[in-house]
Design an enzyme around this catalytic site. Sequence first.
Site, mmCIF file in Angstrom:
data_model
loop_
_atom_site.group_PDB
_atom_site.id
_atom_site.type_symbol
_atom_site.label_atom_id
_atom_site.label_comp_id
_atom_site.label_asym_id
_atom_site.label_seq_id
_atom_site.Cartn_x
_atom_site.Cartn_y
_atom_site.Cartn_z
ATOM 1 N N ARG A 164 0.805 -1.146 -0.214
ATOM 2 C CA ARG A 164 0.146 0.070 -0.029
ATOM 3 C C ARG A 164 0.816 1.300 0.038
ATOM 4 N NH1 ARG A 164 -3.071 -3.767 -0.762
ATOM 5 N NH2 ARG A 164 -5.279 -3.867 -0.033
ATOM 6 N N SER A 253 -10.512 -0.140 3.511
ATOM 7 C CA SER A 253 -9.516 -0.325 4.385
ATOM 8 C C SER A 253 -8.945 0.822 5.178
ATOM 9 C CB SER A 253 -8.611 -1.135 4.367
ATOM 10 O OG SER A 253 -8.934 -2.500 3.804
ATOM 11 N N GLU A 353 -4.489 4.156 6.067
ATOM 12 C CA GLU A 353 -4.307 3.818 4.726
ATOM 13 C C GLU A 353 -4.425 5.118 4.021
ATOM 14 O OE1 GLU A 353 -6.176 1.476 1.767
ATOM 15 O OE2 GLU A 353 -5.096 -0.155 2.873
HETATM 16 N N1 EPU Z 1 -11.416 -10.228 10.392
HETATM 17 C C1 EPU Z 1 -12.165 -10.187 11.620
HETATM 18 N N2 EPU Z 1 -12.930 -9.320 11.802
HETATM 19 C C2 EPU Z 1 -13.210 -8.065 11.240
HETATM 20 C C3 EPU Z 1 -12.327 -7.995 9.718
HETATM 21 C C4 EPU Z 1 -11.564 -9.099 9.419
HETATM 22 O O1 EPU Z 1 -11.867 -11.069 12.366
HETATM 23 O O2 EPU Z 1 -14.058 -7.402 11.544
HETATM 24 C C5 EPU Z 1 -10.512 -11.206 10.058
HETATM 25 C C6 EPU Z 1 -11.144 -11.931 8.743
HETATM 26 O O3 EPU Z 1 -11.986 -12.994 9.154
HETATM 27 C C7 EPU Z 1 -9.912 -12.654 8.254
HETATM 28 C C8 EPU Z 1 -8.833 -11.560 8.451
HETATM 29 O O4 EPU Z 1 -9.333 -10.807 9.563
HETATM 30 O O5 EPU Z 1 -9.479 -13.720 9.066
HETATM 31 C C9 EPU Z 1 -8.601 -10.784 7.257
HETATM 32 O O6 EPU Z 1 -9.849 -10.023 6.850
HETATM 33 P P1 EPU Z 1 -10.004 -9.808 5.127
HETATM 34 O O7 EPU Z 1 -10.050 -11.237 4.443
HETATM 35 O O8 EPU Z 1 -11.515 -9.054 5.190
HETATM 36 O O9 EPU Z 1 -9.067 -8.940 4.725
HETATM 37 P P2 EPU Z 1 -8.237 -7.786 5.179
HETATM 38 O O10 EPU Z 1 -6.700 -8.016 5.466
HETATM 39 O O11 EPU Z 1 -9.039 -6.962 6.282
HETATM 40 C C10 EPU Z 1 -7.256 -6.882 2.849
HETATM 41 C C11 EPU Z 1 -7.195 -5.543 2.209
HETATM 42 C C12 EPU Z 1 -8.387 -5.192 1.486
HETATM 43 C C13 EPU Z 1 -8.589 -6.419 0.468
HETATM 44 C C14 EPU Z 1 -8.708 -7.846 1.397
HETATM 45 C C15 EPU Z 1 -8.926 -8.852 0.388
HETATM 46 C C16 EPU Z 1 -5.733 -4.167 3.546
HETATM 47 C C17 EPU Z 1 -5.470 -2.987 4.492
HETATM 48 N N3 EPU Z 1 -6.696 -4.344 3.210
HETATM 49 O O12 EPU Z 1 -8.350 -6.809 3.996
HETATM 50 O O13 EPU Z 1 -8.196 -4.039 0.607
HETATM 51 O O14 EPU Z 1 -9.799 -6.343 -0.125
HETATM 52 O O15 EPU Z 1 -7.344 -7.891 2.204
HETATM 53 O O16 EPU Z 1 -7.614 -9.099 -0.203
HETATM 54 O O17 EPU Z 1 -4.603 -4.888 3.071
HETATM 55 C C18 EPU Z 1 -8.388 -1.796 0.917
HETATM 56 O O18 EPU Z 1 -7.170 -1.639 0.830
HETATM 57 O O19 EPU Z 1 -9.099 -0.468 0.722
HETATM 58 C C19 EPU Z 1 -9.074 -3.021 0.580
HETATM 59 C C20 EPU Z 1 -10.315 -3.250 0.979
#
Ligand code: EPU
Length: 357
Positions: A164, A253, A353
């Site tokens: 990012r 995010s 971010e």
């Molecule tokens: N989780 C929780 N509670 C929550 C949210 C997440 O327990 O409220 C857990 C989920 O169950 C999962 C883990 O955290 O095990 C990761 O969550 P998720 O798969 O939704 O992905 P993320 O790491 O929160 C990142 C990117 C997103 C992207 C997704 C899918 C970043 C900051 N964010 O989110 O990107 O869509 O992976 O690849 O890296 C963005 O940058 O705006 C964005 C949406």
Amino acid sequence: MLVENNVPLQQYNTFGIVAKAHTLVRAHSVDDVRALIASPDLAGQPVFVLGGGSNIVITGDVKPVVLKMEIKGLRLAGETDRAWIVEAGAGEVWHEAVAWTIAQGYPGLENMALIPGTVGAAPVQNIGAYGVELQDRFDSLDAVDLATGKTFTLNAAQCAFSYRDSIFKHAPSAAGEYSDLPRGMGLAGRAVITHVRFRLPKQWKPDLGYADLERKMAESGITEPTPRQIFDWVCEIRRAKLPDPVVIGNAGSFFKNPTVTEYQCTDIIAREPKIVHYPMPDGSIKLAAGWLIDACGWKGKSIGKAGVYEKQALVLVNRGNGEDSVTGGEVMTLAKAIQTSVYERFGIRLEPEPVVV
Ligand code: EPU
């Protein structure tokens, strides 16, 4: 070049924050950008480049000249034995550009379907989703130096991509040519991206190493998905757990997923066995910021009209609407409260971010 004054910005930022631009210039071409730089009234003034407004928090009326990038165009710019090189204008909507490549039979961007924003903003924060980042599909970009009007081209190494992050997120330094800019000598506010070229593989292989996609594959019974199939799955996953900015204002995010050392992680896991973490190739461990925020009890909570999304704690949302929308100040107050509680419980500092304007 079209110059407007006192322009409402609510429809130009996906949070839906009410604010005005003192001056807004729309650029439909590289010549429009040069006209801004040459304009006696505007030359030398600070410039804020606006794409789809999907990664910004506006905390008041914007005094720098807002340069709204509206350069369009999608074309096959070339090909090699191994790749198609597709060029897109910075003002193209990202998702529409992804959909166009899939429709034309140029695969590779499908995991990044439905990310809000424009093509020109994509390299700035090296967007990514479901195991693929922009830098994995990037060929080069064209940009204009806002001081001189000179056009230049950067390859991936010169963009200094990381998670990012890129050279376009860092403040400029007085010295340095673009070609050899070391880390920290940034182009933020100094250059504007006009075109981006993608290197899309002819020998395409699906990127499925992400839990949500593996689940979709298992549910569907499809073992050899096409790029179009993955595109559709990604759209379904995102629609199910991320708020549509047209309906609920948000900037995706809100925090980066923090990285810790293996030693720190062992310590945290001992205290919090359920923590979601991913080992990185360099030996560090990435933690899911959404999980950390959720574990602190923030999901669904609000401060004023700034809220934490019910289905994904990493996304902050606008609980107001119209003139009664959330303010940038409220969003930042909520962000700080979240940072404080995550730090107090886990000893981890979350880094926002979006760009705060
Ligand atoms: N989780 C929780 N509670 C929550 C949210 C997440 O327990 O409220 C857990 C989920 O169950 C999962 C883990 O955290 O095990 C990761 O969550 P998720 O798969 O939704 O992905 P993320 O790491 O929160 C990142 C990117 C997103 C992207 C997704 C899918 C970043 C900051 N964010 O989110 O990107 O869509 O992976 O690849 O890296 C963005 O940058 O705006 C964005 C949406």
